[in-house]
Design a protein around this motif. Structure first.
Motif, PDB file in Angstrom:
ATOM      1  N   LEU A  61       1.103  -5.809   9.840  1.00 21.50           N
ATOM      2  CA  LEU A  61      -0.163  -6.487   9.539  1.00 21.50           C
ATOM      3  C   LEU A  61      -0.162  -7.934  10.025  1.00 21.50           C
ATOM      4  O   LEU A  61      -1.200  -8.469  10.400  1.00 21.50           O
ATOM      5  CB  LEU A  61      -0.436  -6.435   8.032  1.00 21.50           C
ATOM      6  CG  LEU A  61      -0.726  -5.026   7.493  1.00 21.50           C
ATOM      7  CD1 LEU A  61      -0.715  -5.010   5.976  1.00 21.50           C
ATOM      8  CD2 LEU A  61      -2.072  -4.525   8.025  1.00 21.50           C
TER       9      LEU A  61
ATOM     10  N   SER B 215      -3.326  -2.250  13.966  1.00 24.58           N
ATOM     11  CA  SER B 215      -4.000  -2.154  12.679  1.00 24.58           C
ATOM     12  C   SER B 215      -5.421  -2.671  12.839  1.00 24.58           C
ATOM     13  O   SER B 215      -5.694  -3.545  13.656  1.00 24.58           O
ATOM     14  CB  SER B 215      -3.244  -2.999  11.651  1.00 24.58           C
ATOM     15  OG  SER B 215      -4.060  -3.251  10.538  1.00 24.58           O
TER      16      SER B 215
ATOM     17  N   CYS C 210      -6.854  -4.060  10.275  1.00 30.88           N
ATOM     18  CA  CYS C 210      -6.969  -5.029   9.186  1.00 30.88           C
ATOM     19  C   CYS C 210      -7.442  -6.381   9.733  1.00 30.88           C
ATOM     20  O   CYS C 210      -6.901  -6.904  10.694  1.00 30.88           O
ATOM     21  CB  CYS C 210      -5.612  -5.187   8.499  1.00 30.88           C
ATOM     22  SG  CYS C 210      -5.586  -6.388   7.151  1.00 30.88           S
TER      23      CYS C 210
ATOM     24  N   GLU D  31      -2.042   0.717   4.556  1.00 33.67           N
ATOM     25  CA  GLU D  31      -0.673   0.652   5.074  1.00 33.67           C
ATOM     26  C   GLU D  31       0.366   0.559   3.957  1.00 33.67           C
ATOM     27  O   GLU D  31       1.551   0.770   4.195  1.00 33.67           O
ATOM     28  CB  GLU D  31      -0.502  -0.569   5.989  1.00 33.67           C
ATOM     29  CG  GLU D  31      -1.483  -0.642   7.153  1.00 33.67           C
ATOM     30  CD  GLU D  31      -1.102   0.306   8.289  1.00 33.67           C
ATOM     31  OE1 GLU D  31       0.053   0.789   8.286  1.00 33.67           O
ATOM     32  OE2 GLU D  31      -1.954   0.563   9.143  1.00 33.67           O
TER      33      GLU D  31
END
Lengths: 332, 332
Positions: A30, A37, A39, A62
């Motif tokens: 992350l 990802s 995110c 995750e």
């Protein structure tokens, strides 16, 4: 002024100190591997108790459940105050002080819990999704409210929200006075070009994931009992923010991290003698209101267990005095 | 020529594919945070089956037991052949080919299992500690043997070793012929200045720990059935060696990794249709002897389940032919 309701649905979690090794794999992904990802909102704050991780649903996926992971059950939405140039505020202060009277105090009066996350770039006010109609109703007089939808900011029609409005009760907030602790560390609030994040990767990994194990270089100077371990990293919409003490700062190359031009240092006020939980309202207000009255800048970072205000080092004595003075009941 | 018995006591372990996330924390420490560990011999090789980790006792301490970690029960010692300038070898070949007749064949004849680990810098021949007296006895005619003790190389007095000598049996090795697989990938054997390791940290972490999860950039091109996942990283006495295929190589900055001046590419011969185990002797010999007869350079990397030889791409057809030809029984 404008208030933006950002397009992130957030979870507030905590990883126990002994569980960090288990979560190193998803956390490194992350932080450093943005192409792996989706995110877009990630924040990790180490305190002596645990690691508070605030992240959007793509990031939350995750984190595998385990006995080391605690998850606050609500979905939280980040709000953001945007000065639109002609703000009438006469305050020179920055951070949470600027929004103490316009956002934090009114929400506290409506019994809305807030989770604050100040960064180098801005101050995020996290509120529970279920409180959104109360929030909009409460703040609509002071702000033009926009909701981010697919990258566009759409004005919120407060009429639409009235239907769903649930007031959170009408009693005045109980004025619980929490003890405060003022550790000796000096902190800096920094940023860096996200493209240079790989350059500091090994240092950041070392500080985040290994600083509690003994190092050969003797870099872990935080064992002084008067100092408190506190390190916060966030990567939100592509912007990096770091809050660290000067011991941690010395481990990073001096030319990559930048702070505001004045390069000021900050002292911490840690709020709460025991874990605060998420349901009490008005904690941020109790700290930020007197700071606002004295026009003292402040960053404010909530974590899973405690709250943390950062104030300019030259103001720490007056802040200490202010917070230990018997308090007036809040005006109704 | 000299043979050095290096001052590392090694363990050979395997981490299951699904257990890698659990071991990311200690592995990143061993790879990138040299001041936090006393480990001086570390090698990690990814194959389709698992991750083979060979490391010294200081490194091994970092790996917590779990159902994902398999550990070969022996302690292994690394040997290293050092040409002392006036070597009489007429061979132009490099790697394991140079030691096929002087080291590998004699050890195979004595039923000594070897675990080979070729790197950019040298070829390590790992033997079980319990076999050391047999090894010394077997190789002392060909080599001056030195044992590294506290950084000094001390001549081994073979008389001292005779007392502990246990021959490993006298039968000729069974000439088990293992099937070989020749995948389509092209490999490079590279190194880099260890001081620049932090610069490639995020890329290396991505390739080592996340390459089996889908990436947005489409960088995982190894899904071609004709290719085989193989990536090897080692950090031994401060020297870095990397073996990767050209797909992985493209993810790294071109200016930091270096290979030998000719920049040759290598093809792989993967030995074993089913896991080889650690007790069979003569596997390396079966591959390296015909290569030595033809003076073909080769790297050789053993892993927990299979063995892997790398040969120059221009020689792959003759190697293929050579290994599939009916074999003569080894001369006694």
């Amino acid at each position: 002024m404008d208030l933006h309701i950002l397009d992130h649905r957030l979870r507030v979690t905590s990883i126990g100190k002994s569980g960090l090794a288990r979560y190193t794999h998803p956390l490194i992904k992350l932080i450093f591997l943005r192409n792996r990802s989706r995110c877009k909102f990630f924040s990790l704050t180490e305190t002596p108790e645990n690691y508070t991780v605030v992240l959007d649903e793509d990031g939350f996926k995750e984190l595998q459940p385990s006995e080391h992971l605690q998850v606050e059950c609500s979905t939280w939405l980040p709000l953001n105050v945007v000065s639109n140039g002609n703000a009438s505020s006469s305050s020179q202060a920055v951070g949470v002080t600027k929004i103490a009277k316009s956002v934090i105090a009114p929400l506290a009066e409506q019994h809305v819990s807030v989770f604050m996350l100040s960064t180098y770039q801005t101050d995020f006010i996290l509120v529970r999704e279920k409180d959104l109609s109360v929030v909009i109703h409460t703040l609509q007089e002071e702000f033009n409210i926009y909701r981010e939808v697919g990258g566009e900011y759409v004005p919120v029609n407060s009429q639409d929200m009235q239907n769903g409005l649930q007031r959170n009760g009408k009693d005045a907030p109980k004025a619980t006075v929490h003890p405060v602790l003022i550790p000796e560390n000096h902190f800096c609030v920094m940023s860096l070009d996200p493209d240079t994040l790989p350059t500091i990767a090994t240092t950041l990994i070392d500080v985040l994931f290994y600083s509690s194990s003994p190092a050969g270089s003797g870099s872990d100077l935080n064992q002084d009992l008067e100092c408190v371990k506190f390190f916060s990293f966030s990567l939100i919409d592509g912007y990096v923010s770091l809050v660290m003490d000067t011991d941690a700062q010395r481990q990073f190359p001096a030319d990559l991290l930048f702070t505001s031009s004045s390069g000021e240092l900050w002292r911490m006020v840690r709020i709460g003698g025991q874990p605060l939980g998420f349901d009490e309202c008005g904690i941020v207000a109790q700290i930020s209101q007197p700071l606002a009255d004295s026009d003292i800048s402040a960053y404010y970072i909530s974590t899973f267990s405690f709250d943390h205000a950062l104030v300019p080092e030259e103001d720490i004595l007056s802040v200490k005095d202010m917070l230990q003075r018997p308090r007036k009941e809040p005006a109704r």
